[in-house]
Each structure stands twice: as structure tokens, then as C-alpha cells.
Design a protein around this motif. Structure first.
Motif, PDB file in Angstrom:
ATOM      1  N   LEU A 291      22.315  56.070  28.113  1.00 26.13           N
ATOM      2  CA  LEU A 291      21.620  56.494  26.898  1.00 26.13           C
ATOM      3  C   LEU A 291      22.080  55.640  25.722  1.00 26.13           C
ATOM      4  O   LEU A 291      23.277  55.553  25.437  1.00 26.13           O
ATOM      5  CB  LEU A 291      21.910  57.971  26.608  1.00 26.13           C
ATOM      6  CG  LEU A 291      21.605  58.971  27.728  1.00 26.13           C
ATOM      7  CD1 LEU A 291      22.013  60.375  27.293  1.00 26.13           C
ATOM      8  CD2 LEU A 291      20.124  58.930  28.090  1.00 26.13           C
ATOM      9  N   ASN A 292      21.132  55.035  25.017  1.00 30.20           N
ATOM     10  CA  ASN A 292      21.486  54.132  23.923  1.00 30.20           C
ATOM     11  C   ASN A 292      22.368  54.792  22.875  1.00 30.20           C
ATOM     12  O   ASN A 292      23.346  54.198  22.390  1.00 30.20           O
ATOM     13  CB  ASN A 292      20.220  53.597  23.252  1.00 30.20           C
ATOM     14  CG  ASN A 292      19.548  52.512  24.071  1.00 30.20           C
ATOM     15  OD1 ASN A 292      20.055  52.098  25.108  1.00 30.20           O
ATOM     16  ND2 ASN A 292      18.397  52.052  23.612  1.00 30.20           N
ATOM     17  N   ASP A 293      22.034  56.013  22.486  1.00 35.85           N
ATOM     18  CA  ASP A 293      22.781  56.660  21.406  1.00 35.85           C
ATOM     19  C   ASP A 293      24.211  56.977  21.831  1.00 35.85           C
ATOM     20  O   ASP A 293      25.150  56.818  21.039  1.00 35.85           O
ATOM     21  CB  ASP A 293      22.044  57.924  20.955  1.00 35.85           C
ATOM     22  CG  ASP A 293      20.673  57.606  20.383  1.00 35.85           C
ATOM     23  OD1 ASP A 293      20.611  57.077  19.258  1.00 35.85           O
ATOM     24  OD2 ASP A 293      19.671  57.846  21.073  1.00 35.85           O
ATOM     25  N   ALA A 294      24.391  57.406  23.073  1.00 34.94           N
ATOM     26  CA  ALA A 294      25.743  57.678  23.566  1.00 34.94           C
ATOM     27  C   ALA A 294      26.537  56.382  23.714  1.00 34.94           C
ATOM     28  O   ALA A 294      27.742  56.339  23.425  1.00 34.94           O
ATOM     29  CB  ALA A 294      25.669  58.413  24.901  1.00 34.94           C
ATOM     30  N   ARG A 295      25.878  55.322  24.165  1.00 36.49           N
ATOM     31  CA  ARG A 295      26.559  54.027  24.287  1.00 36.49           C
ATOM     32  C   ARG A 295      27.060  53.559  22.925  1.00 36.49           C
ATOM     33  O   ARG A 295      28.201  53.110  22.783  1.00 36.49           O
ATOM     34  CB  ARG A 295      25.605  52.975  24.878  1.00 36.49           C
ATOM     35  CG  ARG A 295      25.311  53.157  26.352  1.00 36.49           C
ATOM     36  CD  ARG A 295      24.317  52.118  26.856  1.00 36.49           C
ATOM     37  NE  ARG A 295      24.869  50.766  26.819  1.00 36.49           N
ATOM     38  CZ  ARG A 295      25.672  50.252  27.738  1.00 36.49           C
ATOM     39  NH1 ARG A 295      26.052  50.985  28.770  1.00 36.49           N
ATOM     40  NH2 ARG A 295      26.113  48.998  27.638  1.00 36.49           N
ATOM     41  N   GLN A 296      26.212  53.669  21.914  1.00 34.28           N
ATOM     42  CA  GLN A 296      26.620  53.181  20.594  1.00 34.28           C
ATOM     43  C   GLN A 296      27.693  54.065  19.966  1.00 34.28           C
ATOM     44  O   GLN A 296      28.548  53.572  19.225  1.00 34.28           O
ATOM     45  CB  GLN A 296      25.401  53.060  19.687  1.00 34.28           C
ATOM     46  CG  GLN A 296      24.470  51.932  20.116  1.00 34.28           C
ATOM     47  CD  GLN A 296      23.404  51.614  19.095  1.00 34.28           C
ATOM     48  OE1 GLN A 296      22.910  52.500  18.404  1.00 34.28           O
ATOM     49  NE2 GLN A 296      23.031  50.351  18.998  1.00 34.28           N
TER      50      GLN A 296
END
Length: 467
Positions: free
Chosen positions: A406-411
Motif C-alpha cells: 500500500l502506497n500510503d503505508a510504504r510512505q
């Protein structure tokens, strides 16, 4: 295992850290502890900066080399100093040159490491795994003369010059009339650029007066500073190092006419670049795929790549981690001649390993990262939406690793690395020791994860130019 003065030198691990072991009782300049194993004597050598310097003096392949004039090079920002094995597994199997030592001042500040630490980790890694094909060392995103001189004296073979302090981003707020009132174009510059079309591999570069005035206003100070840096450190090969110019830290994408202007003005000043990093259209955010119009990116990349070839340097792509949707486009339009920079994706793979092997520790770190996010965000441009990250209360332990899809969790985890690694509790580090202990215990798993993940970057890049 290597031979030095008829003595065997090799690396061992005690499951906490690595050591060098040198046969016999002659230290050969290394600082270590004399030990006896059965009837044999040996010296147990810790992996210190002094011992790294001695290692490099005895084994030339453990010294970095300039790599930007090679066809393909790939920057690997190892923020933890433990990614060497995984990286070398990838680059033993391809013809790109790894830049194993690559860190910025910001990264070093946030991780409490030094340029010596970064280079030493790379040298010990290539010795341990017997990598003889050559690697680079990049003083990344440096701005100040003193910092540049420091890393070059340490033996770094590449400088990424960050000119963002000399680029005028207020151009976004200025009308054409306001720009005209602020600058006077030199007449010689008008003769060079106006009223002509410049053909670059079939791409027509045309300057109107406002194009030229805006390029001059935005980039002239950066051009002058780059010239000073080149003359002091690179002219007449004062150091055996490459120069990359970064103009990607700007508020707007670099137009092809601006790229041409910067490159041509530097050429006229006698500056020889090895790579240049424009800011491309779209978003190159940390740890996630490209965000933007793929067709526009491909059109503009084709022109930027042609300009780079015209001026005989490689195009450099920054924040290249995980940009899987555009890698084949990059490989194609650069004709397989490129420099790619990655960094945070190695940290993310390390944290994914934590989620797999110690879910409770990951849960604690994730909660801490949520609290630290707002402060960390001041240093990075991301569009993270924390509300899109599932509450960990709703996830089983087996579901935690999927957060890294998930992009948001990665960032969230990507940009809080400094806070996580330097967090303290009662004047003791809160996470760092636990994390390094886990990574040491599962170093083979981490190497395999990096081999797969960074390997996928390489495979997709090569898809663009190998049929």
C-alpha cells in the motif's frame, strides 16, 4: 577468503557482527586481537574505519571507482549498512555498475552515520562476497564546498551536486513583465539562442525570448556555482571522480529548452558533466511508483535523453525506487545508457522483514511512525493519506507484510526512518538495537528479499532496450 602476504584473510560472523580473521601473528597494519585456535594463532580484526583503510590498501578491488562513464550505473542508498550481500547478488548477474556507497547529508544526519561508515560498509561487503567488478561511491546531494572536499578526500568517486539553493523557484509567482524588470539578457546569449531552431536527434529546440529569460533567471546562479565547483575539484582531474548535476529539486518540471540551456551554458564554461538529473513531469515520490501521465513522461523523456546524448553525458533519474511502470520506458529512450538512484526501498524491505519475523515489534514501530509522521513530512514531498492505512487492530500478524503493498503505508514507514532509528526511551535506544539484532539473525532472508526486489528494478529497465 583471500591471500595477503601468503596469509589467509577471511570474514567470520558470531551472529552479532562480522570480523576479519588474519592467519598468523603479523597484523600487517590491522588493529585487532591476537587469538589462539588450537595450535594456530590468528588476529581477530573488528570492522573499524582504520581497518577498512588498511583493507583498501591491500586489496584494490575494495576501493570505489568512477562508474558514471560506464553504460549503466545504479545507485543503492544503503541507509543501514547491511544491504551489501543482497545488492551484490543482483549486480554479479548483470552488467550495470552498482554505486554501493550512496548517502546524502540528510540521510546521515537522520541515521547518525558518517561518510566513513557508508564507504567502509561497502568495502567490507565487496571483500566478504568477493566482488571484483567495481563499484562507485557517491557523496549524494551535496551543496557545500567543504562537504564536497571532505568526501572526495575520503575516496568517494562521484559527487551529486545539489544546486537547489541556487535555483530561483519564485519564478512561479512572477509575470513575464516582472522577470523582464529583474534581468538583462547578455547580447551574446541572445545571439546563441534566439531566432534559431536547434535540431537534437530530430527534436527541435526553439527558444522564444521569454523561454530564454526564464531559463536565465531560474538557472544562471546554479550554472555559475556548478562552474566554480567543477573548476575547484574536477578540472584537470584533480580527483578521480565523476560529477553529476542535480537540478531536480525544483518546484516545476525541467522543460527541454531549460535542460538544453543549462547543459550548453556549462559546456561553454568548460564544464564536463558525467550525468545530469532534471526534474521530470509527474511525481517521483519516495518508495512508490510513478504518479502522472505516462504518455507525457515518455514524450518528454525522449527529448531529455537526446539532449543528454548530444552533450555526451548520461541521464540520471532520481527517486528511482519502485518506479516500475516507467522503467522499460527509461531503458528504451536512454538506449540502455542511464544512471538510476534508489535508496529508501532497501529500508522498506528491511522493515517488511520485521513485519514478517517480529509482528509485535513492527506494531510498536508502526504506532511510533504514525506519531512521528508530521515532523518527518517536513523533509519530504509526499502525498500520503494516513486515513487510507488500515488500523493494525484490524489486521492479523500474517496480514502485516501486505501493508508494504500500500502506497500510503510504504510512505509512512519510508520517511520516518530517521525517527525510528534514533528513537530513545530512558536514554536508551528504543528500536535500533532490536532491529539490528533481528536483521543480523535473518541476514540471508534480507539478502534474498533485496535480490528479488532490486533485481526486478533491473529486469524492467533492461526490458526497455534488450529485445
Amino acid at each position: 577468503m583471500h591471500i595477503i602476504h601468503d596469509k589467509v584473510l577471511f570474514v567470520i560472523s558470531d551472529h552479532k557482527t562480522d570480523y576479519l580473521i588474519l592467519e598468523g601473528n603479523d597484523s600487517l597494519g590491522f588493529f585487532g586481537e591476537l587469538i589462539t585456535v588450537g595450535s594456530h594463532q590468528a588476529i581477530k580484526i573488528p570492522l573499524t574505519h582504520h581497518n577498512a583503510n588498511i583493507l583498501r590498501s591491500h586489496f584494490p578491488f575494495t576501493n570505489p571507482i568512477p562508474v558514471l562513464r560506464k553504460k549503466r550505473s545504479f545507485g543503492l542508498g544503503d541507509r543501514l549498512g547491511i544491504a551489501g550481500e543482497g545488492h551484490l547478488r543482483v549486480f554479479k548477474a548483470c552488467d550495470a555498475y552498482p554505486v554501493l556507497a550512496q548517502q546524502s547529508m540528510r540521510e546521515l544526519t537522520l541515521t547518525k552515520r558518517s561518510y566513513e561508515d557508508v564507504l567502509d560498509a561497502a568495502s567490507f561487503a565487496v571483500f566478504k562476497f568477493g566482488y571484483h567488478d567495481g563499484f562507485g561511491a557517491d557523496g549524494d546531494h551535496l551543496k557545500k564546498m567543504d562537504d564536497i572536499e571532505n568526501v572526495l578526500k575520503l575516496g568517494y568517486t562521484m559527487i551529486t551536486l545539489d544546486c537547489s539553493d541556487y535555483i530561483k523557484n519564485d519564478v512561479l509567482t512572477l509575470s513575464d513583465e516582472e522577470i523582464k524588470n529583474r534581468i538583462t539578457l547578455p547580447e551574446v546569449m541572445k545571439k546563441i539562442y534566439l531566432d534559431r531552431e536547434i535540431n537534437v536527434e530530430g527534436h527541435l529546440i526553439h527558444f522564444n525570448e521569454m523561454d530564454l529569460m526564464r531559463a536565465y533567471y531560474v538557472y544562471q546562479d546554479a550554472i555559475e556555482y556548478t562552474t566554480k565547483v567543477y573548476q575547484k575539484f574536477f578540472k584537470n582531474q584533480a580527483y578521480a571522480a565523476n560529477l553529476e548535476l542535480s537540478i531536480d529539486e525544483t518546484m516545476t518540471p525541467t522543460k527541454p529548452v531549460e535542460h538544453f540551456f543549462v547543459a550548453n551554458e556549462l559546456k561553454n564554461q568548460g564544464v564536463v558533466l558525467d550525468t545530469l538529473a532534471p526534474r521530470f513531469c509527474g511525481e517521483f515520490q519516495k518508495g512508490v511508483d510513478y504518479i502522472g501521465d505516462l504518455n507525457q513522461f515518455e514524450r518528454e523523456l525522449g527529448v531529455h535523453a537526446a539532449i543528454a546524448r548530444h552533450f555526451d553525458y548520461k541521464l540520471s533519474i532520481h527517486s528511482g525506487s519502485d518506479k516500475f511502470s516507467i522503467f522499460s520506458i527509461i531503458g528504451n529512450h536512454t538506449k540502455g545508457i542511464f544512471h538510476i538512484k534508489t535508496a529508501g526501498t532497501n529500508w522498506l524491505e528491511a522493515m517488511r522483514l520485521v513485519a514478517i519475523k517480529d509482528p509485535n515489534l513492527y506494531r510498536e514501530i508502526h504506532a511510533f511512525a504514525l506519531d512521528a509522521f508530521d515532523e518527518a513530512r517536513k523533509l519530504y514531498h509526499v502525498t500520503t493519506d494516513l486515513t487510507k492505512i488500515p488500523s493494525l487492530k484490524t489486521l492479523s500478524d500474517d496480514e502485516l507484510p501486505a501493508l508494504f503493498q500500500l502506497n500510503d503505508a510504504r510512505q509512512l514507514i519510508h520517511i520516518t526512518y530517521g525517527a525510528i532509528l534514533t528513537a530513545e526511551n530512558n536514554q536508551q535506544d528504543r528500536f535500533r538495537t532490536k532491529l539490528y539484532r533481528l536483521w543480523s539473525s535473518y541476514h540471508q532472508e534480507y539478502a534474498r528479499m533485496l535480490e528479488s526486489h532490486i533485481g526486478e528494478h533491473i529486469r524492467k529497465l533492461y526490458d526497455g532496450f534488450i529485445s
